[in-house]
Scaffold this motif. Structure first.
Motif, mmCIF file in Angstrom:
data_model
loop_
_atom_site.group_PDB
_atom_site.id
_atom_site.type_symbol
_atom_site.label_atom_id
_atom_site.label_comp_id
_atom_site.label_asym_id
_atom_site.label_seq_id
_atom_site.Cartn_x
_atom_site.Cartn_y
_atom_site.Cartn_z
ATOM 1 N N ILE A 285 0.851 -1.198 0.000
ATOM 2 C CA ILE A 285 0.000 0.000 0.000
ATOM 3 C C ILE A 285 0.883 1.244 0.000
ATOM 4 N N GLY A 286 1.925 1.233 0.817
ATOM 5 C CA GLY A 286 2.848 2.372 0.863
ATOM 6 C C GLY A 286 3.519 2.609 -0.477
ATOM 7 N N ALA A 287 3.950 1.542 -1.124
ATOM 8 C CA ALA A 287 4.588 1.676 -2.433
ATOM 9 C C ALA A 287 3.596 2.219 -3.463
ATOM 10 N N ALA A 288 2.353 1.763 -3.412
ATOM 11 C CA ALA A 288 1.326 2.250 -4.348
ATOM 12 C C ALA A 288 1.051 3.731 -4.127
ATOM 13 N N VAL A 289 0.983 4.153 -2.881
ATOM 14 C CA VAL A 289 0.760 5.567 -2.574
ATOM 15 C C VAL A 289 1.941 6.402 -3.073
ATOM 16 N N LEU A 290 3.152 5.911 -2.880
ATOM 17 C CA LEU A 290 4.339 6.627 -3.345
ATOM 18 C C LEU A 290 4.336 6.767 -4.865
ATOM 19 N N VAL A 291 4.020 5.691 -5.563
ATOM 20 C CA VAL A 291 3.968 5.740 -7.031
ATOM 21 C C VAL A 291 2.877 6.703 -7.484
ATOM 22 N N ALA A 292 1.721 6.645 -6.841
ATOM 23 C CA ALA A 292 0.627 7.557 -7.207
ATOM 24 C C ALA A 292 1.040 9.007 -6.968
ATOM 25 N N ALA A 293 1.691 9.269 -5.834
ATOM 26 C CA ALA A 293 2.127 10.632 -5.547
ATOM 27 C C ALA A 293 3.150 11.117 -6.564
ATOM 28 N N LEU A 294 4.084 10.252 -6.956
ATOM 29 C CA LEU A 294 5.064 10.639 -7.962
ATOM 30 C C LEU A 294 4.412 10.896 -9.321
ATOM 31 N N LEU A 295 3.415 10.092 -9.675
ATOM 32 C CA LEU A 295 2.716 10.309 -10.939
ATOM 33 C C LEU A 295 1.943 11.621 -10.925
ATOM 34 N N VAL A 296 1.264 11.919 -9.820
ATOM 35 C CA VAL A 296 0.513 13.175 -9.715
ATOM 36 C C VAL A 296 1.489 14.350 -9.783
ATOM 37 N N ARG A 297 2.597 14.241 -9.102
ATOM 38 C CA ARG A 297 3.610 15.303 -9.113
ATOM 39 C C ARG A 297 4.138 15.512 -10.530
ATOM 40 N N LYS A 298 4.387 14.422 -11.231
ATOM 41 C CA LYS A 298 4.920 14.509 -12.605
ATOM 42 C C LYS A 298 3.893 15.141 -13.553
ATOM 43 N N LEU A 299 2.616 14.825 -13.363
ATOM 44 C CA LEU A 299 1.567 15.358 -14.242
ATOM 45 C C LEU A 299 1.352 16.856 -14.043
ATOM 46 N N PHE A 300 1.510 17.339 -12.819
ATOM 47 C CA PHE A 300 1.209 18.740 -12.547
ATOM 48 C C PHE A 300 2.448 19.634 -12.499
ATOM 49 N N ARG A 301 3.537 19.191 -13.021
ATOM 50 C CA ARG A 301 4.743 20.039 -13.105
ATOM 51 C C ARG A 301 4.788 20.745 -14.392
#
Length: 73
Positions: free
Chosen positions: A57-73
Protein backbone atom coordinates in the motif's frame (compact mmCIF):
# COMPACT_ATOMS: atom_id res chain seq x y z
CA UNK A 1 4.19 -73.83 -10.78
CA UNK A 2 1.86 -72.53 -13.51
CA UNK A 3 -0.86 -70.14 -12.47
CA UNK A 4 -4.46 -70.36 -13.49
CA UNK A 5 -5.23 -68.10 -16.53
CA UNK A 6 -8.37 -66.77 -14.83
CA UNK A 7 -6.32 -65.68 -11.84
CA UNK A 8 -3.81 -63.97 -14.10
CA UNK A 9 -6.62 -62.15 -15.94
CA UNK A 10 -8.16 -60.98 -12.65
CA UNK A 11 -4.78 -59.67 -11.47
CA UNK A 12 -4.27 -57.85 -14.77
CA UNK A 13 -7.72 -56.24 -14.48
CA UNK A 14 -6.99 -55.21 -10.88
CA UNK A 15 -3.67 -53.71 -11.97
CA UNK A 16 -5.40 -51.83 -14.83
CA UNK A 17 -8.05 -50.48 -12.46
CA UNK A 18 -5.39 -49.36 -9.97
CA UNK A 19 -3.38 -47.70 -12.75
CA UNK A 20 -6.47 -45.93 -14.08
CA UNK A 21 -7.25 -44.61 -10.60
CA UNK A 22 -3.68 -43.40 -10.15
CA UNK A 23 -3.71 -41.66 -13.53
CA UNK A 24 -7.02 -39.97 -12.70
CA UNK A 25 -5.57 -38.70 -9.41
CA UNK A 26 -2.44 -37.41 -11.13
CA UNK A 27 -4.53 -35.73 -13.82
CA UNK A 28 -6.61 -34.00 -11.17
CA UNK A 29 -3.54 -32.82 -9.24
CA UNK A 30 -1.88 -31.49 -12.41
CA UNK A 31 -5.03 -29.81 -13.71
CA UNK A 32 -4.25 -26.24 -14.89
CA UNK A 33 -7.46 -24.96 -13.28
CA UNK A 34 -6.56 -26.52 -9.95
CA UNK A 35 -2.99 -25.19 -10.14
CA UNK A 36 -4.30 -21.70 -10.96
CA UNK A 37 -6.80 -21.83 -8.10
CA UNK A 38 -4.09 -22.96 -5.70
CA UNK A 39 -1.75 -20.18 -6.85
CA UNK A 40 -4.53 -17.59 -6.57
CA UNK A 41 -5.41 -18.72 -3.05
CA UNK A 42 -1.75 -18.63 -2.05
CA UNK A 43 -1.21 -15.11 -3.41
CA UNK A 44 -4.38 -13.78 -1.78
CA UNK A 45 -3.38 -15.32 1.54
CA UNK A 46 0.08 -13.74 1.25
CA UNK A 47 -1.45 -10.33 0.46
CA UNK A 48 -3.55 -10.52 3.62
CA UNK A 49 -0.36 -10.71 5.71
CA UNK A 50 0.21 -7.23 7.23
CA UNK A 51 3.97 -7.56 6.62
CA UNK A 52 3.22 -7.67 2.88
CA UNK A 53 -0.02 -5.71 2.65
CA UNK A 54 1.09 -2.42 4.22
CA UNK A 55 4.41 -2.05 2.37
CA UNK A 56 2.55 -2.67 -0.91
CA UNK A 57 0.00 0.00 0.00
CA UNK A 58 2.85 2.37 0.86
CA UNK A 59 4.59 1.68 -2.43
CA UNK A 60 1.33 2.25 -4.35
CA UNK A 61 0.76 5.57 -2.57
CA UNK A 62 4.34 6.63 -3.34
CA UNK A 63 3.97 5.74 -7.03
CA UNK A 64 0.63 7.56 -7.21
CA UNK A 65 2.13 10.63 -5.55
CA UNK A 66 5.06 10.64 -7.96
CA UNK A 67 2.72 10.31 -10.94
CA UNK A 68 0.51 13.18 -9.72
CA UNK A 69 3.61 15.30 -9.11
CA UNK A 70 4.92 14.51 -12.60
CA UNK A 71 1.57 15.36 -14.24
CA UNK A 72 1.21 18.74 -12.55
CA UNK A 73 4.74 20.04 -13.10
Amino acid sequence: MARDPDTIEREIEQARAALATTLDQLGEKASPKRLADTAKTSVLAKLEDPKVKFPLIGAAVLVAALLVRKLFR
